[in-house]
Scaffold this active site. Structure first.
Site, PDB file in Angstrom:
ATOM      1  N   SER A   8      -5.343  -3.104-100.936  1.00 53.93           N
ATOM      2  CA  SER A   8      -5.597  -4.566-100.725  1.00 53.93           C
ATOM      3  C   SER A   8      -6.852  -4.957-100.021  1.00 53.93           C
ATOM      4  CB  SER A   8      -4.465  -5.598-100.669  1.00 53.93           C
ATOM      5  OG  SER A   8      -3.743  -5.494-101.947  1.00 53.93           O
ATOM      6  N   ASP A  51      -7.776 -13.033-107.128  1.00 50.87           N
ATOM      7  CA  ASP A  51      -6.641 -12.660-106.198  1.00 50.87           C
ATOM      8  C   ASP A  51      -5.415 -13.655-106.343  1.00 50.87           C
ATOM      9  OD1 ASP A  51      -4.953 -11.894-103.504  1.00 50.87           O
ATOM     10  OD2 ASP A  51      -6.671 -10.566-103.567  1.00 50.87           O
ATOM     11  N   HIS A  98      -2.245 -13.804 -99.816  1.00 51.37           N
ATOM     12  CA  HIS A  98      -2.771 -12.374-100.176  1.00 51.37           C
ATOM     13  C   HIS A  98      -4.504 -12.707-100.246  1.00 51.37           C
ATOM     14  CE1 HIS A  98      -4.036  -8.929-102.375  1.00 51.37           C
ATOM     15  NE2 HIS A  98      -3.207  -8.306-101.606  1.00 51.37           N
TER      16      HIS A  98
END
Length: 535
Positions: A396, A178, A218
């Site tokens: 995601s 990520d 994220h």
């Protein structure tokens, strides 16, 4: 005027050859591969070797490291910078002028050079790349702040049944690829992982740093959907799995080198013995439009990252990828590595199981069904870097929610191969018999009905002979009504369907090609799946 034109042409040529380009240089061989094959523990951990052994996967030259002398010669070449390395591809990602890159082909050990700019590849077809909205997964995450928890996103998958039977991912290792993981080492929802030493390590491939508790948040949100644990607020889908955290996404620049960072991380994950790679990253367009992919590239075999994902699967790893958040854009199709054949590509649905408009769609450019499955992503419960439980929208998050449940299922079936687990998940999904390119095969059921007990063998049910040459007999002693038998290819395509009865239990496989297939047996009150081998 003629001299002016000639001067302009020369100036343009010099400018072209002084511009920095990205490319991959592929080597012809690995002359010292046998040294590795004689002592693989030099490169692979025992856990990585055990994963291969458990799935009858043999070592090969892709497991061997790059030839050091080749790398050194490229490294010392004028005007060349090595950005990333891949033993699986036997290649380097390099950056330099076109003339410097072209000069590498004079080396006898160089097989070929492939430019990120397809227009510079002599053998490639020239495509016109239309401007496409930049696909940056991290930038498209919408954060809301109403209180929520992870109950529905687990119950939608009937995952609570696995948890109730103490299948919470313990013993399985997940690598998260990520953009960054700030707050994971300090926020309360991750303390269960920290205190129990379930964060096994990580690396920042973008900054070439051992500090992975940094970067964009994220990855923190993504990890929380699997490993988060805050009672009455958020419990992830695999709270007792172990994790490696790898940063491969450069949120400042969108460049093909990120695909190479991803493959590097996947190779590292393989060497450490991970079971599952989950990645909520996708690549289609780049800052330099000459580097951007086109829809025709989404065939599972063109993109560097997708080929890397497929090799990871060949090593016994399950790879899970987000479908993308471009469903409402002018180019709504899934990107890479979601296009890879064996990757479990995950789209997003709402809490009421309706496809999210932003969830990218299929098919792949070679007309395969994608996404594969769906999970809640509109919205999903997550933890932010401060430990506050909130919600976010995106594939995601549906992707790691799925990856965590896969870890629990594999814990429940430790003897299964990655291919068998993948097939079990597809066959448990609610649209398996009627898939489409919006929902794929649908929403899996990880619970009793299709996820755990129904896959166990019982004494009254047999499939024989197996392997077989001409026919397979499906025997069930209490069969009072016709049962349906469906046989699928390893890609999930239906190749045969037939009813069987007590009087006629045989299914002819004479017309099938030799190889591995999967069956689904459905009778009143009984569902069975398994594999058969046609000789």
């Amino acid at each position: 005027m003629k001299h002016t034109l000639c001067f302009f042409s020369l100036f343009f040529s010099l400018a072209m050859f002084s511009q920095q380009e990205d490319a991959w240089v592929y080597f012809k061989d690995k002359p010292n591969a046998q040294v590795f094959l004689n002592n693989p523990l030099q490169v692979l951990t025992q856990r990585a070797l055990d994963r291969r052994a458990n799935q009858n996967i043999a070592l090969n030259t892709t497991d061997a490291p790059l030839e050091t002398s080749y790398v050194d010669q490229v490294k010392t070449s004028a005007g060349i910078t090595i950005m990333a390395k891949s033993k699986w591809m036997n290649a380097l990602h390099i950056r330099g002028t076109q003339s410097s890159i072209a000069a590498l082909t004079a080396n006898s050990f160089v097989d070929k050079v492939v430019y990120a700019n397809r227009n510079l590849n002599a053998s490639s077809t020239k495509f016109t790349v239309s401007p496409v909205e930049k696909k940056n997964v991290t930038a498209k995450v919408k954060i809301d702040y109403p209180y929520g928890n992870g109950a529905n996103q687990i119950q939608m998958l009937n995952g609570q049944v696995l948890h109730q039977q103490n299948f919470t991912g313990d013993g399985k290792v997940i690598a998260v690829l990520d953009a960054g993981f700030p707050g994971v080492n300090t926020a309360q929802p991750f303390q269960n992982l920290i205190n129990n030493n379930r964060i096994l390590g990580g690396y920042d491939f973008v900054a070439r740093s051992d500090n992975f508790y940094t970067g964009n948040n994220h990855g923190t949100l993504v990890l929380s959907t699997m490993g988060g644990y805050k009672e009455n607020a958020l419990i992830g889908t695999a709270p007792n799995a172990s994790y490696y955290l790898f940063i491969t996404e450069d949120v400042v620049n969108e460049n093909p080198v990120e695909e190479s960072y991803w493959v590097e991380a996947a190779e590292k994950a393989d060497s450490l013995g991970v079971d599952i790679i989950t990645s909520s990253l996708g690549y289609f367009s780049f800052d330099n439009p000459n580097y951007s992919h086109i829809y025709g590239d989404m065939n599972g075999s063109t993109n560097f990252i997708s080929r890397g994902a497929e090799i990871a699967f060949s090593k016994g790893i399950i790879v899970v990828a987000s479908a993308g958040n471009e469903g409402n854009s002018s180019e709504p199709h899934i990107g890479a590595p979601a296009d890879a054949v064996s990757v479990i590509t995950v789209g997003a649905v709402s809490a009421s199981k309706v496809k999210a408009g932003f969830s990218s769609i299929g098919p792949t450019s070679d007309n395969r069904i994608k996404p594969d499955v769906m999970a809640q992503g509109a919205p999903s419960a997550v933890s932010n870097t401060a430990g506050t439980i909130t919600t976010s929208n995106g594939t995601s998050f549906s992707c790691p929610i799925m990856a965590g449940m896969i870890a629990c299922l594999w814990q429940a079936h430790p003897s299964k191969t990655n291919q068998e687990i993948r097939q079990m998940i597809l066959q448990s999904s609610d649209r398996y018999t009627n898939p489409d390119n919006n929902y794929g095969y649908g929403i899996p059921n990880f619970g009793n009905a299709l996820g755990v007990q129904s896959f166990e063998n019982t004494a009254t049910f047999t499939v024989h002979p197996n392997p077989a040459k001409t026919s397979i007999s499906f025997s069930f002693s209490d069969l009072n009504s016709p049962a349906s038998v469906i046989i699928y290819s390893v890609l999930g395509q239906k190749v045969l369907e037939q009813q069987v009865t007590l009087e006629n239990q045989d299914v002819s496989i004479q017309a099938l090609k030799s190889g591995l297939y999967f069956y689904s047996f459905d009778a009143d009150g009984l569902h069975k799946t398994g594999k058969i081998i046609k000789q």
